[in-house]
Design an enzyme around this catalytic site. Structure first.
Site, PDB file in Angstrom:
ATOM      1  N   ASP A   1       0.878  -1.169   0.000  1.00 39.93           N
ATOM      2  CA  ASP A   1       0.000   0.000   0.000  1.00 39.93           C
ATOM      3  C   ASP A   1       0.921   1.225   0.000  1.00 39.93           C
ATOM      4  OD1 ASP A   1      -1.522   2.202   0.815  1.00 39.93           O
ATOM      5  OD2 ASP A   1      -2.866   0.969   2.027  1.00 39.93           O
ATOM      6  N   VAL A   2       0.838   2.051  -1.050  1.00 37.50           N
ATOM      7  CA  VAL A   2       1.798   3.162  -1.182  1.00 37.50           C
ATOM      8  C   VAL A   2       1.644   4.210  -0.079  1.00 37.50           C
ATOM      9  CG1 VAL A   2       2.113   2.926  -3.682  1.00 37.50           C
ATOM     10  CG2 VAL A   2       0.351   4.501  -2.802  1.00 37.50           C
TER      11      VAL A   2
ATOM     12  N   SER B   1      -1.749  14.943 -13.046  1.00 38.85           N
ATOM     13  CA  SER B   1      -3.035  15.024 -13.757  1.00 38.85           C
ATOM     14  C   SER B   1      -3.210  16.459 -14.239  1.00 38.85           C
ATOM     15  CB  SER B   1      -4.170  14.672 -12.783  1.00 38.85           C
ATOM     16  OG  SER B   1      -5.429  14.948 -13.344  1.00 38.85           O
TER      17      SER B   1
ATOM     18  N   SER C   1      -5.633  17.771 -13.364  1.00 38.42           N
ATOM     19  CA  SER C   1      -6.206  18.233 -12.092  1.00 38.42           C
ATOM     20  C   SER C   1      -5.129  18.683 -11.113  1.00 38.42           C
ATOM     21  CB  SER C   1      -7.035  17.105 -11.452  1.00 38.42           C
ATOM     22  OG  SER C   1      -8.040  16.683 -12.343  1.00 38.42           O
TER      23      SER C   1
ATOM     24  N   TYR D   1      -8.547  15.873  -4.579  1.00 37.92           N
ATOM     25  CA  TYR D   1      -7.736  15.410  -5.717  1.00 37.92           C
ATOM     26  C   TYR D   1      -6.917  16.576  -6.283  1.00 37.92           C
ATOM     27  CZ  TYR D   1      -6.842  12.596  -9.981  1.00 37.92           C
ATOM     28  OH  TYR D   1      -6.265  11.873 -11.008  1.00 37.92           O
TER      29      TYR D   1
ATOM     30  N   LYS E   1      -2.917  16.334  -6.276  1.00 38.02           N
ATOM     31  CA  LYS E   1      -2.200  16.332  -7.564  1.00 38.02           C
ATOM     32  C   LYS E   1      -1.445  17.646  -7.775  1.00 38.02           C
ATOM     33  CE  LYS E   1      -3.260  12.200  -9.162  1.00 38.02           C
ATOM     34  NZ  LYS E   1      -2.229  11.167  -9.362  1.00 38.02           N
TER      35      LYS E   1
END
Ligand SMILES: NC(=O)c1ccc[n+]([C@@H]2O[C@H](COP(=O)([O-])OP(=O)(O)OC[C@H]3O[C@@H](n4cnc5c(N)ncnc54)[C@H](O)[C@@H]3O)[C@@H](O)[C@H]2O)c1
Length: 253
Positions: free
Chosen positions: A61-62, A139, A141, A152, A156
């Site tokens: 799991d990062v 992204s 985004s 998000y 990002k």
């Protein structure tokens, strides 16, 4: 092309979408690849067509720093070096600042931003030795705001600027750091969007090219940034967005 023979690459979130396409791209170009993700069966599926000594699977799991330290250690132990880290794993949660739960905010920040920090911190000593590079999957985004995607956008946006700061800090160590900034790409993350014909049409009003993009479109640019062809490129956040960011934001007439 066989640009990555004798090179070692770690791809996070390699079981699906852009991460899967990226892992396959590197494998097909001769790299040894460590596939990282939380679901072993999905990683096994990606690895299946390739020789066992070309692929390493590590469940992790990062967002957990010790998981990620373990990924880098196991990869270097197996393959003897590290040339490229692709920080791809990511999640999205909808909502503006008023409506987002603390849990969703933390999940997005932990996966999308903390994960990049943890993996990069663990990888950089090995990348200094090899003269390697990091490619982050940011992204569009991460370069401007969306409606209803505050967490998000924040995460990002952090990845976009962390890409620049890592590039500046580690360039003289021989380590390059770049990011790709995809727009709407057909993956599990956008399943519901792809099925909504009206939404796809709205996106196509904003793309200069016909969209949405495919995971392979993004994987090809990631591979370019990791390759020696990009040896004098660092600190860029390269849009892979069908020309969406070429627009000044005014609607089509
Ligand atoms: N699809 C798009 O339109 C689009 C656009 C711009 C950016 N992105 C970015 O591309 C990247 C890949 O997403 P995708 O579109 O391929 O979607 P996807 O859902 O197919 O892939 C994301 C992968 O990350 C993995 N993952 C999520 N949380 C994780 C964690 N904590 N630890 C380990 N693995 C984890 C998932 O299991 C999955 O395999 C993400 O960073 C995403 O934000 C996607």
């Amino acid at each position: 092309m066989q640009r990555f023979v004798d090179k070692v690459v770690i791809v996070t979130g390699a079981g699906s979408g852009i991460g899967r396409a990226t892992a396959i791209r590197f494998l097909n170009e001769g790299a040894k690849v460590t596939l990282v993700g939380r679901t072993k069966s999905k990683l096994d599926e990606v690895a299946k067509p390739y020789p066992a000594d070309q692929v390493l699977i590590v469940e992790a799991d990062v967002s957990k720093e010790f998981d990620i330290d373990d990924v880098v250690a196991k990869s270097v132990e197996s393959f003897g070096r590290l040339d490229t880290l692709v920080n791809n794993a990511g999640v999205v949660a909808e909502g503006d600042v008023e409506s987002l739960s603390t849990e969703d905010w933390r999940k997005v920040m932990a996966t999308d931003l903390d994960g990049v920090f943890f993996a990069s911190r663990a990888a950089i000593p090995h990348l200094k030795t090899s003269g390697g590079s990091i490619v982050n999957v940011s992204s569009v985004s991460g370069t401007g705001g969306d409606w209803g995607m505050a967490a998000y956008n924040a995460a990002k946006g952090g990845v976009t600027n962390l890409t620049r700061s890592m590039a500046m800090d580690h360039g003289k160590d021989g380590v390059r750091v770049n990011a790709v900034c995809p727009s709407f790409t057909v993956t599990g993350m956008t399943d519901d969007m792809v099925e909504d014909a009206k939404l796809v049409a709205k996106f196509n009003e904003r793309f200069a090219l016909e969209g949405p993009g495919k995971p392979e479109d993004v994987a090809a640019v990631i591979a370019f940034l990791a390759s020696d062809d990009a040896r004098f490129v660092t600190g860029v956040n390269l849009p892979v967005d069908g020309g969406m960011s070429a627009s000044n934001g005014q609607p089509p007439q």
